[in-house]
Design a protein around this motif. Structure first.
Motif, PDB file in Angstrom:
ATOM      1  N   ALA A 109     -23.442  12.340 -75.871  1.00  0.00           N
ATOM      2  CA  ALA A 109     -24.677  13.139 -75.789  1.00  0.00           C
ATOM      3  C   ALA A 109     -25.296  13.022 -74.393  1.00  0.00           C
ATOM      4  O   ALA A 109     -25.715  14.022 -73.799  1.00  0.00           O
ATOM      5  N   LEU A 110     -25.332  11.791 -73.862  1.00  0.00           N
ATOM      6  CA  LEU A 110     -25.914  11.605 -72.528  1.00  0.00           C
ATOM      7  C   LEU A 110     -25.096  12.335 -71.459  1.00  0.00           C
ATOM      8  O   LEU A 110     -25.660  12.956 -70.555  1.00  0.00           O
ATOM      9  N   GLN A 111     -23.764  12.275 -71.591  1.00  0.00           N
ATOM     10  CA  GLN A 111     -22.929  12.974 -70.609  1.00  0.00           C
ATOM     11  C   GLN A 111     -23.140  14.485 -70.688  1.00  0.00           C
ATOM     12  O   GLN A 111     -23.069  15.173 -69.670  1.00  0.00           O
ATOM     13  N   LEU A 112     -23.404  14.985 -71.884  1.00  0.00           N
ATOM     14  CA  LEU A 112     -23.683  16.421 -72.016  1.00  0.00           C
ATOM     15  C   LEU A 112     -24.973  16.775 -71.260  1.00  0.00           C
ATOM     16  O   LEU A 112     -25.020  17.768 -70.527  1.00  0.00           O
ATOM     17  N   VAL A 113     -25.990  15.921 -71.406  1.00  0.00           N
ATOM     18  CA  VAL A 113     -27.245  16.152 -70.670  1.00  0.00           C
ATOM     19  C   VAL A 113     -26.971  16.089 -69.165  1.00  0.00           C
ATOM     20  O   VAL A 113     -27.406  16.955 -68.390  1.00  0.00           O
ATOM     21  N   PHE A 114     -26.199  15.065 -68.752  1.00  0.00           N
ATOM     22  CA  PHE A 114     -25.878  14.917 -67.317  1.00  0.00           C
ATOM     23  C   PHE A 114     -25.106  16.133 -66.801  1.00  0.00           C
ATOM     24  O   PHE A 114     -25.253  16.519 -65.646  1.00  0.00           O
ATOM     25  N   SER A 115     -24.237  16.701 -67.677  1.00  0.00           N
ATOM     26  CA  SER A 115     -23.398  17.818 -67.212  1.00  0.00           C
ATOM     27  C   SER A 115     -24.264  18.987 -66.759  1.00  0.00           C
ATOM     28  O   SER A 115     -23.887  19.733 -65.851  1.00  0.00           O
ATOM     29  N   TYR A 116     -25.427  19.152 -67.390  1.00  0.00           N
ATOM     30  CA  TYR A 116     -26.338  20.206 -66.951  1.00  0.00           C
ATOM     31  C   TYR A 116     -27.226  19.708 -65.809  1.00  0.00           C
ATOM     32  O   TYR A 116     -27.352  20.373 -64.776  1.00  0.00           O
ATOM     33  N   PHE A 117     -27.819  18.526 -65.989  1.00  0.00           N
ATOM     34  CA  PHE A 117     -28.803  18.063 -65.005  1.00  0.00           C
ATOM     35  C   PHE A 117     -28.164  17.878 -63.609  1.00  0.00           C
ATOM     36  O   PHE A 117     -28.703  18.369 -62.608  1.00  0.00           O
ATOM     37  N   PHE A 118     -27.041  17.188 -63.551  1.00  0.00           N
ATOM     38  CA  PHE A 118     -26.447  16.936 -62.234  1.00  0.00           C
ATOM     39  C   PHE A 118     -25.865  18.207 -61.608  1.00  0.00           C
ATOM     40  O   PHE A 118     -25.841  18.330 -60.376  1.00  0.00           O
ATOM     41  N   SER A 119     -25.399  19.138 -62.463  1.00  0.00           N
ATOM     42  CA  SER A 119     -24.943  20.424 -61.910  1.00  0.00           C
ATOM     43  C   SER A 119     -26.109  21.153 -61.253  1.00  0.00           C
ATOM     44  O   SER A 119     -25.938  21.817 -60.222  1.00  0.00           O
ATOM     45  N   GLY A 120     -27.285  21.040 -61.847  1.00  0.00           N
ATOM     46  CA  GLY A 120     -28.478  21.646 -61.249  1.00  0.00           C
ATOM     47  C   GLY A 120     -28.900  20.911 -59.987  1.00  0.00           C
ATOM     48  O   GLY A 120     -29.270  21.524 -58.978  1.00  0.00           O
ATOM     49  N   TRP A 121     -28.811  19.578 -60.034  1.00  0.00           N
ATOM     50  CA  TRP A 121     -29.252  18.761 -58.894  1.00  0.00           C
ATOM     51  C   TRP A 121     -28.407  19.046 -57.641  1.00  0.00           C
ATOM     52  O   TRP A 121     -28.943  19.261 -56.556  1.00  0.00           O
ATOM     53  N   VAL A 122     -27.059  19.065 -57.812  1.00  0.00           N
ATOM     54  CA  VAL A 122     -26.202  19.279 -56.633  1.00  0.00           C
ATOM     55  C   VAL A 122     -26.384  20.689 -56.065  1.00  0.00           C
ATOM     56  O   VAL A 122     -26.127  20.916 -54.879  1.00  0.00           O
ATOM     57  N   LYS A 123     -26.859  21.610 -56.898  1.00  0.00           N
ATOM     58  CA  LYS A 123     -27.103  22.959 -56.383  1.00  0.00           C
ATOM     59  C   LYS A 123     -28.431  23.006 -55.615  1.00  0.00           C
ATOM     60  O   LYS A 123     -28.500  23.536 -54.507  1.00  0.00           O
ATOM     61  N   ILE A 124     -29.466  22.417 -56.205  1.00  0.00           N
ATOM     62  CA  ILE A 124     -30.801  22.613 -55.605  1.00  0.00           C
ATOM     63  C   ILE A 124     -30.945  21.867 -54.279  1.00  0.00           C
ATOM     64  O   ILE A 124     -31.788  22.234 -53.448  1.00  0.00           O
ATOM     65  N   ILE A 125     -30.118  20.851 -54.048  1.00  0.00           N
ATOM     66  CA  ILE A 125     -30.210  20.166 -52.748  1.00  0.00           C
ATOM     67  C   ILE A 125     -29.396  20.897 -51.680  1.00  0.00           C
ATOM     68  O   ILE A 125     -29.404  20.511 -50.518  1.00  0.00           O
ATOM     69  N   ASN A 126     -28.723  21.982 -52.077  1.00  0.00           N
ATOM     70  CA  ASN A 126     -27.919  22.758 -51.128  1.00  0.00           C
ATOM     71  C   ASN A 126     -28.719  24.002 -50.712  1.00  0.00           C
ATOM     72  O   ASN A 126     -29.037  24.845 -51.545  1.00  0.00           O
ATOM     73  N   PRO A 127     -29.044  24.137 -49.404  1.00  0.00           N
ATOM     74  CA  PRO A 127     -29.851  25.289 -48.945  1.00  0.00           C
ATOM     75  C   PRO A 127     -29.208  26.630 -49.293  1.00  0.00           C
ATOM     76  O   PRO A 127     -29.919  27.612 -49.525  1.00  0.00           O
ATOM     77  N   GLU A 128     -27.876  26.668 -49.331  1.00  0.00           N
ATOM     78  CA  GLU A 128     -27.201  27.944 -49.637  1.00  0.00           C
ATOM     79  C   GLU A 128     -27.470  28.376 -51.088  1.00  0.00           C
ATOM     80  O   GLU A 128     -27.527  29.567 -51.363  1.00  0.00           O
TER      81      GLU A 128
ATOM     82  N   VAL B  12     -13.722  10.293 -68.138  1.00  0.00           N
ATOM     83  CA  VAL B  12     -14.601   9.446 -68.969  1.00  0.00           C
ATOM     84  C   VAL B  12     -15.874   9.031 -68.219  1.00  0.00           C
ATOM     85  O   VAL B  12     -16.868   8.661 -68.835  1.00  0.00           O
ATOM     86  N   ILE B  13     -15.816   9.081 -66.877  1.00  0.00           N
ATOM     87  CA  ILE B  13     -17.043   8.868 -66.086  1.00  0.00           C
ATOM     88  C   ILE B  13     -17.162  10.048 -65.122  1.00  0.00           C
ATOM     89  O   ILE B  13     -16.874   9.944 -63.939  1.00  0.00           O
ATOM     90  N   PRO B  14     -17.594  11.200 -65.663  1.00  0.00           N
ATOM     91  CA  PRO B  14     -17.585  12.430 -64.829  1.00  0.00           C
ATOM     92  C   PRO B  14     -18.722  12.461 -63.805  1.00  0.00           C
ATOM     93  O   PRO B  14     -19.735  11.774 -63.970  1.00  0.00           O
ATOM     94  N   SER B  15     -18.515  13.286 -62.778  1.00  0.00           N
ATOM     95  CA  SER B  15     -19.575  13.413 -61.758  1.00  0.00           C
ATOM     96  C   SER B  15     -20.370  14.709 -61.953  1.00  0.00           C
ATOM     97  O   SER B  15     -21.475  14.830 -61.433  1.00  0.00           O
ATOM     98  N   TRP B  16     -19.802  15.676 -62.693  1.00  0.00           N
ATOM     99  CA  TRP B  16     -20.480  16.950 -62.995  1.00  0.00           C
ATOM    100  C   TRP B  16     -21.025  17.632 -61.748  1.00  0.00           C
ATOM    101  O   TRP B  16     -22.221  17.882 -61.649  1.00  0.00           O
ATOM    102  N   ARG B  17     -20.159  17.957 -60.807  1.00  0.00           N
ATOM    103  CA  ARG B  17     -20.591  18.648 -59.589  1.00  0.00           C
ATOM    104  C   ARG B  17     -20.051  20.082 -59.574  1.00  0.00           C
ATOM    105  O   ARG B  17     -19.376  20.488 -58.627  1.00  0.00           O
ATOM    106  N   PHE B  18     -20.360  20.858 -60.621  1.00  0.00           N
ATOM    107  CA  PHE B  18     -19.835  22.222 -60.684  1.00  0.00           C
ATOM    108  C   PHE B  18     -20.489  23.117 -59.630  1.00  0.00           C
ATOM    109  O   PHE B  18     -21.704  23.169 -59.518  1.00  0.00           O
ATOM    110  N   PHE B  19     -19.638  23.816 -58.880  1.00  0.00           N
ATOM    111  CA  PHE B  19     -20.106  24.820 -57.908  1.00  0.00           C
ATOM    112  C   PHE B  19     -21.133  24.240 -56.931  1.00  0.00           C
ATOM    113  O   PHE B  19     -22.055  24.948 -56.533  1.00  0.00           O
ATOM    114  N   ASP B  20     -21.016  22.956 -56.574  1.00  0.00           N
ATOM    115  CA  ASP B  20     -22.009  22.387 -55.652  1.00  0.00           C
ATOM    116  C   ASP B  20     -21.920  23.042 -54.274  1.00  0.00           C
ATOM    117  O   ASP B  20     -22.930  23.313 -53.639  1.00  0.00           O
TER     118      ASP B  20
END
Lengths: 229, 151
Positions: A109-128, B12-20
């Motif tokens: 469940a936590l990894q599912l939350v991370f899959s969305y949150f970190f995908s958003g984070w790596v995008k928003i820190i990118n100016p492009e 099992v320990i993903p980084s989740w960096r889709f389309f970064d």
């Protein structure tokens, strides 16, 4: 959703996703059929709930064989999510106590939350991404659009700017949407629609089926740890 | 075993960096060669492998939710291309050659004609300011079309 129902629903959704993936390989090469026909049979067994512990362990071992066969995931993130769900399910089955079972399923469940949150984070820190340029690039020259006509979308920079911010904001606030049952259900509907759009526009159909297979874990997680009392 | 664990760990320990980052995008092209011209390197024209259709209807997209083998294979080939560009491996080159040959035999038998060999190349497409640029970055070995599938 209680723990047993969430695990059972995960088995059914995961089994369906694996069966769908496996059928796509039946007409391909012989050394792929050797992996995917047994995987299809095991996926059906997982769906009907037959000897799920052994079936999940065998599916996990097949997943390792696939990693070896393709020298990595066949379809990137969707294969990784498949292995993650299987890994957590196997831990649930072999965990000695209910507490350890919940920790294993909670990790999913936590990894599912991370899959969305970190995908958003790596995008928003990118100016492009913040300028909308990155999403224009996806449509203009990336390998993802499924047809040439979709490349024309890269010219609609204002719409793509709004879409980029919509995706980033949704992904970043996803953890907050766990705070109530109704907001979580709405969030999961939006997230599933997002995966559906990605499947239609970019041909990423496996992401759709495998991500929704992880949704029961977050529904259980919320009722167990967040909505207590 | 260590290699498998190395491949399993990101799952099992993903980084989740889709389309970064929208990185330069590889394109796969192939050319057919005739036995007489293999040594001279003279090829027929370079063709894009599996060019995307001009348009897909919503119904076709919906159908691909359940049956999408070609697209998923193409995504795997892009992964192989990216692996070649990061760290060339025999496996990735073999996979691409094998799948192009299988596709030609299954769906484009007329295209091969008298050709006896095949080669592929990778192009990188990227945006420089507002313009798109293409750069050839890799040529595969020349492979006989009669190469059999390894089982």
């Amino acid at each position: 959703m209680n723990f047993d129902d969430a695990v059972r629903l995960t088995e059914i959704l995961l089994g369906f996703a694996f069966a769908q993936q496996s059928i796509e390989h039946f007409t391909r090469f012989a050394n792929e059929r050797h992996l995917f026909i047994p995987r299809f049979v095991l996926a059906i067994l997982l769906m009907i709930g037959f000897q799920t512990t052994w079936v999940a362990i065998l599916l996990f071992l097949l997943g390792l064989a696939m990693l070896h066969r393709f020298q990595g995931p066949y379809n990137g993130g969707s294969d990784r999510m498949s292995l993650l769900i299987l890994f957590c399910l196997c831990l649930v089955y072999i965990a000695p106590t209910q507490r350890w079972q919940e920790m294993a399923f909670g990790y999913l469940a936590l990894q599912l939350v991370f899959s969305y949150f970190f995908s958003g984070w790596v995008k928003i820190i990118n100016p492009e991404w913040r300028s909308g340029r990155a999403l224009c690039d996806v449509f203009q020259f990336s390998t993802y659009p499924v047809s040439e006509s979709l490349r024309q979308w890269s010219k609609s920079s204002r719409i793509l700017f709004v879409m980029a911010w919509g995706v980033m904001i949704f992904e970043l606030i996803f953890p907050l949407l766990l705070l109530s049952r109704i907001s979580l259900i709405i969030a999961l509907i939006i997230a599933a629609s997002f995966h559906f759009a990605n499947a239609c526009l970019f041909g990423l159909n496996r992401f759709f089926w495998i991500w929704i297979a992880a949704y029961p874990s977050i529904l259980w997680f919320q009722s167990r740890f967040i909505m207590v009392g | 075993m260590r290699h498998i664990l190395k491949l399993l760990l990101p799952a099992v320990i993903p980084s989740w960096r889709f389309f970064d980052v929208i990185a330069p995008s590889p394109r796969l092209q192939f050319a057919l060669l005739h036995s007489a011209t293999v040594s001279s390197g003279e090829k027929s024209e370079w063709r894009e492998f599996r060019p995307r259709p001009a348009h897909l209807s919503f119904l076709q997209m919906l159908g691909r939710m359940f049956w999408n083998p070609e697209r998923n294979e193409s995504l795997f080939l892009i992964s192989c291309a990216e692996r070649i560009l990061q760290q060339p491996t025999q496996h990735s080159e073999d996979e691409i050659l094998k799948r192009i040959i299988a596709e030609l035999k299954a769906n484009h038998a007329g295209l091969t004609g008298n050709a006896t060999h095949l080669q592929f190349r990778l192009l990188l497409v990227q945006r420089q300011d507002s313009r798109l640029q293409q750069q050839i970055v890799f040529h595969s070995r020349i492979q006989p079309l009669s190469a059999q599938e390894k089982t």
